[in-house]
Enzyme design. Structure first.
Site, PDB file in Angstrom:
ATOM      1  N   ASN A 116      -4.115 -25.844  37.651  1.00  0.00           N
ATOM      2  CA  ASN A 116      -5.009 -26.693  38.585  1.00  0.00           C
ATOM      3  C   ASN A 116      -4.771 -28.253  39.144  1.00  0.00           C
ATOM      4  O   ASN A 116      -4.932 -28.374  40.263  1.00  0.00           O
ATOM      5  CB  ASN A 116      -6.513 -26.425  37.831  1.00  0.00           C
ATOM      6  CG  ASN A 116      -7.601 -26.936  38.825  1.00  0.00           C
ATOM      7  OD1 ASN A 116      -7.999 -26.326  39.940  1.00  0.00           O
ATOM      8  ND2 ASN A 116      -7.958 -28.269  38.375  1.00  0.00           N
ATOM      9  N   ILE A 128     -13.545 -27.163  36.715  1.00  0.00           N
ATOM     10  CA  ILE A 128     -13.406 -27.632  38.453  1.00  0.00           C
ATOM     11  C   ILE A 128     -12.350 -26.462  39.101  1.00  0.00           C
ATOM     12  O   ILE A 128     -11.853 -25.640  38.156  1.00  0.00           O
ATOM     13  CB  ILE A 128     -12.774 -28.854  38.693  1.00  0.00           C
ATOM     14  CG1 ILE A 128     -12.995 -29.396  39.955  1.00  0.00           C
ATOM     15  CG2 ILE A 128     -11.346 -28.844  37.854  1.00  0.00           C
ATOM     16  CD1 ILE A 128     -14.115 -29.658  40.536  1.00  0.00           C
ATOM     17  N   HIS A 181      -5.522 -23.509  32.194  1.00  0.00           N
ATOM     18  CA  HIS A 181      -6.326 -23.776  33.584  1.00  0.00           C
ATOM     19  C   HIS A 181      -5.755 -25.112  34.171  1.00  0.00           C
ATOM     20  O   HIS A 181      -5.393 -25.349  35.344  1.00  0.00           O
ATOM     21  CB  HIS A 181      -7.745 -23.966  33.015  1.00  0.00           C
ATOM     22  CG  HIS A 181      -8.480 -24.255  34.629  1.00  0.00           C
ATOM     23  ND1 HIS A 181      -8.797 -25.443  34.774  1.00  0.00           N
ATOM     24  CD2 HIS A 181      -8.637 -23.492  35.628  1.00  0.00           C
ATOM     25  CE1 HIS A 181      -9.488 -25.688  35.855  1.00  0.00           C
ATOM     26  NE2 HIS A 181      -9.304 -24.708  36.340  1.00  0.00           N
ATOM     27  N   HIS A 189      -4.684 -18.475  39.081  1.00  0.00           N
ATOM     28  CA  HIS A 189      -5.832 -19.713  38.947  1.00  0.00           C
ATOM     29  C   HIS A 189      -6.979 -18.822  38.651  1.00  0.00           C
ATOM     30  O   HIS A 189      -7.691 -18.887  37.556  1.00  0.00           O
ATOM     31  CB  HIS A 189      -5.655 -20.648  39.953  1.00  0.00           C
ATOM     32  CG  HIS A 189      -6.513 -21.543  39.690  1.00  0.00           C
ATOM     33  ND1 HIS A 189      -6.849 -22.390  40.963  1.00  0.00           N
ATOM     34  CD2 HIS A 189      -7.283 -22.208  38.869  1.00  0.00           C
ATOM     35  CE1 HIS A 189      -7.981 -23.443  40.460  1.00  0.00           C
ATOM     36  NE2 HIS A 189      -8.070 -23.243  39.324  1.00  0.00           N
ATOM     37  N   HIS A 194     -10.427 -18.585  35.582  1.00  0.00           N
ATOM     38  CA  HIS A 194     -11.997 -18.594  35.948  1.00  0.00           C
ATOM     39  C   HIS A 194     -12.619 -17.073  35.822  1.00  0.00           C
ATOM     40  O   HIS A 194     -13.485 -17.204  34.996  1.00  0.00           O
ATOM     41  CB  HIS A 194     -11.999 -18.852  37.303  1.00  0.00           C
ATOM     42  CG  HIS A 194     -11.765 -20.256  37.779  1.00  0.00           C
ATOM     43  ND1 HIS A 194     -12.830 -21.310  37.955  1.00  0.00           N
ATOM     44  CD2 HIS A 194     -10.533 -21.078  38.059  1.00  0.00           C
ATOM     45  CE1 HIS A 194     -12.527 -22.338  38.238  1.00  0.00           C
ATOM     46  NE2 HIS A 194     -10.892 -22.291  38.194  1.00  0.00           N
TER      47      HIS A 194
END
Length: 919
Positions: free
Chosen positions: A774, A919, A770, A578, A583
């Protein structure tokens, strides 16, 4: 009609017909998919730099110009003598909430506007003035009625400005803006009306700062895309100037109002000035390789000159101004933060209670039924401490019930005890929140890749005897040959860190391997779990194998072993799959895109929605999630060594060329190439929900990207000659991923196929990958026994002192191994926030200003076709979730797999694929 609606802020997507395209034209490396956007015919594009008459059609009819060579000079002079007016409609987005200072400044600006401190615009042509060799310009124009509309409460306010241009002005290409007010404003878009070519659109979506803070004029370009070599003469210098301003000079402390994009290492995670225990090593460099993050330029700490000083919440971290959350997103994130803050208030009052373990499963259930304060019996105690009138206290008490009460996680919604079952434990490896680690067993027993001189023998303790009784009559060799053995292997990533992790207070972990068997029904079942510890001499038992239970004692041991596997899985999911792979690894490509690709570059326009909010959420993560003593350190097994584990994974296993879905599936042995299959590969677990649905979205993205790229790059020479494109990709690798820049696996960027592959991978990672990793964090992890983020005790052996207490009360021992009430409370509050969709979320297949984000009408049509295909994919996923033959997503008590369903409502929904890592 449509233009009017666009100006008023209404989306147009529903007004456009859905286009169905065919991919049969694609040869090369792209396989035919269920979705297709029809490639455009190879016809010449409309000239973007040719002269277009600026005057209205009525005025054209009144002018008679000679077209002979001798009359051209007189013709230009006559055109210059003819002046006419065009109108700009400027859409400004208001803030919903303003503090006292903002309101005061707003009133001052309204007064100042009346006396000449205005917002001044200037229209710039794509053509050069032959007399000055500078771009042709209109007169300066001011926004009208700013003071009159200053009290308007609407979200969007439309202002006008009037330009005077001559008939030889040509095509508008840019607008400059000078904000002489004291307050910044958010400029959404500008539409120019009155030219013969029709309305000219400027999508802006940017904060325009006061000249007091930024004296340079802001530059906005039309929505017409231009490759660098096609840039009209009148825009060339402006194009370069805007990019130069975005790059900065690499010095100075960044102000929150800046729009400067630059790179730096992760040297701001620790706080050595506060405590030596909060010092953290720098990530980025030879010793601990890592992607680069956005530079802030803050001063170094006093204690360590290589460490950057901290900005602690609630103070904001720097990201370029346009990367900051918009107001709706800020409110959503702040609400989640408030919940976390309230949870942190509790330990200060009842720390002794919160340090206690859960006594049974009913106590965990109470967190969803009663809320934390009611469960502990001191909700009144907190609010009686507030020095407020009783009526307000009563209101706070009532509203706090929602803030301190958790929604029931989705994992409990269909079968409260499903998480205990082995089939559910296995199902989540392919349809849960971390479906990207499972791999096919290619060699049995598995072999470690760690250095045996440091970490002991490479061979596993697993043997055929451990699993032979669980293979439905097959031999181990036959099961291997039939591709029916699979594995979650966390041995090599955890083992180098275990001595340090297990020396931390209240942390205990193994390096685990779990073997699964693929049944004839297409489901997986766990058949053995290997638990490894560092080897400390020949007498030390460093490896242990646990197999499915045969009695009460072995059942509790098996449940504890599964919990340790889930804890390993939770850590690798959060820190590697993740955080790192979506990110952190995307951030360098985003920074480089803003530095090297002009806003008018077609590839920037393609990537733009997939970069939204990523720099801001990553900055917030550095501030409170991955920082020293942050949520990740406090909530996950690896503790303060988590980011070092992430660095080790980046160094040893991250490869950009393997980040696309098909390549990743093949690398893990979950698929084999097969040109006869719809996506060019065959899944070895046919009912693999993440891969099944992911391949639909991957193919849709790939076809959309190929359509887009082939529109602008007719051949490979055009790719190689694109200086901005090559600079973007080069900087992403050589600066943004500097520690791996010499790796031989980086894809080249020479052909259309190269560019399609790179862009498809980036869009996939930012959107679907993602989302899959997530938005199920709370639905699956919010019930901590299902996925404990940390474990506090090892499993006792018969010879261990703890064994007697385990035998006497196995349930108490189980809960003493789990996170405490305090740890659980904090973790649940955070993953609840991380799993929440904001009301302003933009999902795949959606864009701001959908009909005017680009001036290329055929690309707009293709995008609507892409959006229509995303809608069809959503219906297909819903259909799959109702198919009883797909046992990994449909059945009694089985959760449907919805993490890759494209759309979602706001909130925690366990579905929805936003365009970006937001997020």
């Amino acid at each position: 009609m449509a233009l009017g609606k666009e100006i008023m802020g209404h989306p147009l997507i529903s007004e456009r017909p859905s286009l169905i395209f065919s991919a049969s034209h694609f040869k090369k490396k792209t396989h035919t998919t269920q979705f297709s956007v029809k490639p455009f015919d190879r016809r010449p594009r409309t000239s973007k730099s040719g002269v277009v008459s600026a005057i209205s059609e009525d005025l054209v009819k009144t002018l008679r110009f000679s077209t002979t060579t001798g009359d051209r000079k007189r013709e230009e002079e006559e055109k210059a003598a003819v002046k006419f007016k065009v109108r700009a409609v400027v859409t400004v987005r208001n803030k919903n909430k303003e503090d006292f200072k903002e309101t005061l400044v707003k009133h001052l600006d309204a007064f100042g506007d009346k006396i000449g401190r205005n917002i001044v615009l200037e229209l710039i042509s794509t053509e050069l003035d032959p007399k000055t060799n500078l771009p042709k310009k209109s007169n300066a124009a001011v926004l009208k009625d700013w003071s009159k509309k200053s009290k308007t409460k609407a979200e969007r306010v439309h202002y006008t400005a009037e330009f005077t241009v001559d008939a030889a002005f040509g095509t508008p290409g840019a607008i400059t803006i000078m904000n002489k007010h004291q307050k910044e404003f958010f400029l959404e878009c500008i539409t120019i009306e009155g030219f013969a070519l029709g309305p000219v659109h400027f999508p802006c979506n940017s904060w325009v700062q006061s000249q007091n803070d930024h004296p340079e004029k802001r530059i906005f370009f039309t929505n017409q895309p231009f490759l660098p070599s096609e840039t009209p003469e009148g825009l060339r210098k402006l194009r370069g100037k805007e990019l130069t301003s975005l790059r900065g000079d690499g010095t100075g402390v960044r102000k929150l109002s800046d729009r400067i994009y630059d790179f730096d290492v992760y040297n701001d995670l620790g706080n050595p000035d506060k405590s030596s225990e909060l010092a953290r090593p720098k990530l980025g460099g030879k010793e601990r390789p890592y992607p680069r993050r956005c530079r802030t330029g803050r001063q170094p700490t006093d204690t360590d000159k290589e460490a950057e000083s901290r900005v602690e919440k609630p103070l904001p971290m720097y990201v370029p101004r346009d990367e900051q959350f918009e107001e709706t997103k800020q409110d959503t994130f702040a609400a989640g933060r408030l919940k976390a803050v309230l949870h942190h208030l509790v330990p200060s009052l009842k720390a002794s209670i919160l340090a206690e373990d859960f006594s049974d499963f009913g106590e965990i259930d109470d967190l969803y039924k009663e809320g934390l304060l009611l469960k502990l019996g001191f909700q009144d105690e907190i609010f009686n401490k507030f020095p407020l009138p009783k009526g307000i206290v009563n209101t706070l008490q009532e509203s706090s019930k929602g803030l301190l009460k958790y929604d029931t996680p989705k994992i409990l919604s269909k079968d409260k005890n499903a998480w205990l079952r082995d089939d559910e434990f296995a199902r989540q490896a392919i349809a849960g929140i971390n479906p990207v680690n499972i791999e096919r067993v290619k060699t049995f027993p598995p072999v470690s890749n760690l250095d045996p001189k440091i970490y002991g023998p490479q061979h596993s303790a697993l043997t055929s005897d451990h699993i032979i009784g669980h293979l439905d009559g097959l031999s181990v060799q036959r099961a291997l040959e039939e591709n029916r053995l699979f594995m979650l292997d966390y041995h090599d990533i955890f083992l180098p860190f275990l001595d340090r992790i297990n020396s931390l207070d209240g942390r205990k972990a193994y390096a685990t391997r779990t073997i699964f068997f693929l049944t004839s029904l297409g489901t997986l079942k766990p058949v053995a779990i290997e638990l490894s510890l560092p080897s400390h001499g020949s007498k030390h038992r460093s490896k242990r194998v646990v197999t499915p239970p045969v009695d009460a004692t072995s059942n509790w041991v098996w449940q504890l072993a599964k919990a340790h596997v889930s804890s390993n899985d939770a850590g690798v999911h959060q820190l590697v799959n993740h955080w790192l792979r979506t990110h952190a690894c995307l951030e360098p490509f985003i920074i480089a895109a803003h530095r090297q690709l002009s806003a008018m570059h077609p590839i920037f326009k393609l990537l733009d929605p997939h970069m939204r909010y990523t720099l801001e959420i990553n900055a917030l993560a550095r501030q409170s999630l991955i920082s020293a003593d942050g949520v990740i350190e406090g909530g996950f097994t690896a503790g303060q060594y988590g980011l070092e584990m992430s660095s080790a994974a980046y160094k040893s296993s991250w490869r950009f060329d393997m980040e696309g879905l098909p390549a990743d599936l093949i690398r893990r042995g979950m698929a084999v190439p097969d040109p006869t299959q719809p996506h060019g590969l065959k899944l070895l677990v046919e009912d693999y929900p993440y891969a099944n649905d992911g391949l639909l979205i991957w193919s849709a993205i790939q076809t959309w990207v190929r359509t887009y790229v082939e529109r602008y790059y007719p051949n490979q020479n055009s790719i190689q000659r694109d200086t901005e494109l090559q600079s973007w990709y080069s900087e992403s690798i050589n600066v943004g991923h500097a520690d791996l820049r010499d790796a031989e696996w980086w894809p080249e960027l020479n052909t259309v196929d190269d560019l399609v592959s790179i862009l498809t991978t980036l869009v996939w990672l930012a959107s679907a990958q993602h989302a899959a990793l997530n938005f199920g964090q709370y639905p699956y992890g919010g019930y901590v026994p299902n996925r404990p983020p940390l474990m506090r005790r090892l499993i006792p052996d018969v010879s261990d002192p703890e064994y007697a207490s385990f035998i006497s009360d196995p349930e108490k021992f189980y809960f003493s191994s789990m996170p405490s009430l305090l740890q659980t409370s904090k973790f649940m509050a955070v993953v609840d926030t991380l799993s929440t969709h904001s009301p302003d979320e933009e999902y795949i297949g959606e864009r701001q200003q959908p009909s005017t984000w680009t001036g290329d009408a055929e690309i707009v049509d293709a995008f609507y076709g892409f959006a229509a295909e995303i809608g069809r994919i959503e219906k297909e996923i819903e259909k799959r979730n109702q198919d009883p033959d797909r046992r990994n997503r449909c059945g009694a008590g089985v959760l449907p797999y919805e993490l890759l369903v494209p759309s979602s409502e706001p909130g925690v929904t366990c579905r929805g694929v936003p365009n970006s890592v937001s997020i």
